[in-house]
Design a protein around this motif. Structure first.
Motif, mmCIF file in Angstrom:
data_model
loop_
_atom_site.group_PDB
_atom_site.id
_atom_site.type_symbol
_atom_site.label_atom_id
_atom_site.label_comp_id
_atom_site.label_asym_id
_atom_site.label_seq_id
_atom_site.Cartn_x
_atom_site.Cartn_y
_atom_site.Cartn_z
ATOM 1 N N GLU A 52 3.176 12.447 1.509
ATOM 2 C CA GLU A 52 3.846 13.137 0.397
ATOM 3 C C GLU A 52 4.497 12.105 -0.524
ATOM 4 O O GLU A 52 5.191 11.210 -0.074
ATOM 5 C CB GLU A 52 4.922 14.078 0.968
ATOM 6 C CG GLU A 52 5.533 14.994 -0.036
ATOM 7 C CD GLU A 52 4.559 16.072 -0.506
ATOM 8 O OE1 GLU A 52 4.718 16.532 -1.640
ATOM 9 O OE2 GLU A 52 3.651 16.446 0.249
ATOM 10 N N PRO A 53 4.278 12.215 -1.844
ATOM 11 C CA PRO A 53 4.875 11.255 -2.793
ATOM 12 C C PRO A 53 6.393 11.253 -2.712
ATOM 13 O O PRO A 53 7.018 12.277 -2.493
ATOM 14 C CB PRO A 53 4.408 11.764 -4.156
ATOM 15 C CG PRO A 53 3.239 12.640 -3.883
ATOM 16 C CD PRO A 53 3.446 13.204 -2.513
ATOM 17 N N ALA A 54 6.983 10.082 -2.938
ATOM 18 C CA ALA A 54 8.425 9.950 -2.906
ATOM 19 C C ALA A 54 9.064 10.302 -4.244
ATOM 20 O O ALA A 54 10.266 10.473 -4.325
ATOM 21 C CB ALA A 54 8.811 8.522 -2.517
ATOM 22 N N THR A 55 8.237 10.404 -5.275
ATOM 23 C CA THR A 55 8.793 10.691 -6.613
ATOM 24 C C THR A 55 8.399 12.066 -7.073
ATOM 25 O O THR A 55 7.469 12.646 -6.640
ATOM 26 C CB THR A 55 8.312 9.652 -7.646
ATOM 27 O OG1 THR A 55 6.893 9.605 -7.618
ATOM 28 C CG2 THR A 55 8.870 8.304 -7.341
ATOM 29 N N GLY B 58 0.816 -1.217 0.000
ATOM 30 C CA GLY B 58 0.000 0.000 0.000
ATOM 31 C C GLY B 58 0.841 1.255 0.000
ATOM 32 O O GLY B 58 0.550 2.217 -0.712
ATOM 33 N N PHE B 59 1.911 1.241 0.780
ATOM 34 C CA PHE B 59 2.825 2.383 0.831
ATOM 35 C C PHE B 59 3.481 2.605 -0.534
ATOM 36 O O PHE B 59 3.536 3.731 -1.040
ATOM 37 C CB PHE B 59 3.903 2.152 1.898
ATOM 38 C CG PHE B 59 4.940 3.227 1.957
ATOM 39 C CD1 PHE B 59 4.661 4.437 2.577
ATOM 40 C CD2 PHE B 59 6.188 3.045 1.385
ATOM 41 C CE1 PHE B 59 5.619 5.447 2.632
ATOM 42 C CE2 PHE B 59 7.144 4.041 1.434
ATOM 43 C CZ PHE B 59 6.860 5.241 2.057
ATOM 44 N N ALA B 60 3.972 1.525 -1.145
ATOM 45 C CA ALA B 60 4.624 1.638 -2.450
ATOM 46 C C ALA B 60 3.649 2.150 -3.505
ATOM 47 O O ALA B 60 4.006 2.988 -4.341
ATOM 48 C CB ALA B 60 5.194 0.284 -2.869
ATOM 49 N N MET B 61 2.434 1.670 -3.457
ATOM 50 C CA MET B 61 1.428 2.101 -4.428
ATOM 51 C C MET B 61 1.166 3.598 -4.303
ATOM 52 O O MET B 61 1.161 4.321 -5.293
ATOM 53 C CB MET B 61 0.139 1.308 -4.195
ATOM 54 C CG MET B 61 -0.951 1.575 -5.179
ATOM 55 S SD MET B 61 -0.648 0.856 -6.784
ATOM 56 C CE MET B 61 -0.612 -0.860 -6.389
ATOM 57 N N GLU B 62 0.953 4.055 -3.089
ATOM 58 C CA GLU B 62 0.582 5.460 -2.866
ATOM 59 C C GLU B 62 1.745 6.436 -3.005
ATOM 60 O O GLU B 62 1.541 7.575 -3.373
ATOM 61 C CB GLU B 62 -0.055 5.636 -1.483
ATOM 62 C CG GLU B 62 -1.459 5.119 -1.388
ATOM 63 C CD GLU B 62 -2.472 5.938 -2.170
ATOM 64 O OE1 GLU B 62 -2.175 7.083 -2.582
ATOM 65 O OE2 GLU B 62 -3.566 5.421 -2.397
ATOM 66 N N THR B 63 2.959 6.010 -2.717
ATOM 67 C CA THR B 63 4.073 6.958 -2.736
ATOM 68 C C THR B 63 4.953 6.875 -3.981
ATOM 69 O O THR B 63 5.677 7.822 -4.275
ATOM 70 C CB THR B 63 4.974 6.790 -1.496
ATOM 71 O OG1 THR B 63 5.473 5.460 -1.457
ATOM 72 C CG2 THR B 63 4.206 7.104 -0.227
ATOM 73 N N PHE B 64 4.896 5.753 -4.708
ATOM 74 C CA PHE B 64 5.745 5.607 -5.888
ATOM 75 C C PHE B 64 4.948 5.489 -7.186
ATOM 76 O O PHE B 64 5.224 6.211 -8.138
ATOM 77 C CB PHE B 64 6.665 4.380 -5.757
ATOM 78 C CG PHE B 64 7.684 4.519 -4.678
ATOM 79 C CD1 PHE B 64 8.815 5.291 -4.845
ATOM 80 C CD2 PHE B 64 7.506 3.877 -3.460
ATOM 81 C CE1 PHE B 64 9.755 5.431 -3.851
ATOM 82 C CE2 PHE B 64 8.445 4.005 -2.449
ATOM 83 C CZ PHE B 64 9.574 4.778 -2.643
#
Length: 108
Positions: free
Chosen positions: A105-108, A28-34
């Protein structure tokens, strides 16, 4: 294979659910932030959910849960009860993680 005692089998169940929690939360974290911030589609049901989210504005966390339910119920007929419980739990945790990390906040 050695037979597990009742106490050992309960510990294994807890470990499985702990690992499911960690995995679904990371997903879920990877989906939302990356993936979502740069509009990269995922495959399968989540990909359909992402497209539906962009077209309708319905929350991805709701869509992922609703779109996965038919597969969960189909699997419950051909798999053991353990599958149904673990898969259902992972789906709920993943949906909650999507909702929880949607404001990060997005990581990308």
């Amino acid at each position: 294979m050695a037979v597990l005692t009742h106490k050992e089998s309960k510990l294994m169940i807890l470990i499985h659910f702990f690992l499911l929690t960690i995995g679904a939360t990371i997903a879920g974290f990877a989906m939302e932030t990356f993936l979502l911030p740069v509009r990269i589609l995922d495959g399968g049901i989540i990909g359909i959910g992402i497209i539906t989210n962009h077209l309708t504005g319905i929350s991805l966390s709701i869509l992922s849960l609703v779109l996965n339910l038919p597969f969960l119920f189909i699997g419950s007929y051909s798999m053991e009860k353990k599958f149904f419980l673990k898969a259902g739990y992972a789906m709920v945790v993943f949906s909650l993680a999507l909702r929880s990390f949607s404001s990060v906040e997005p990581a990308t």
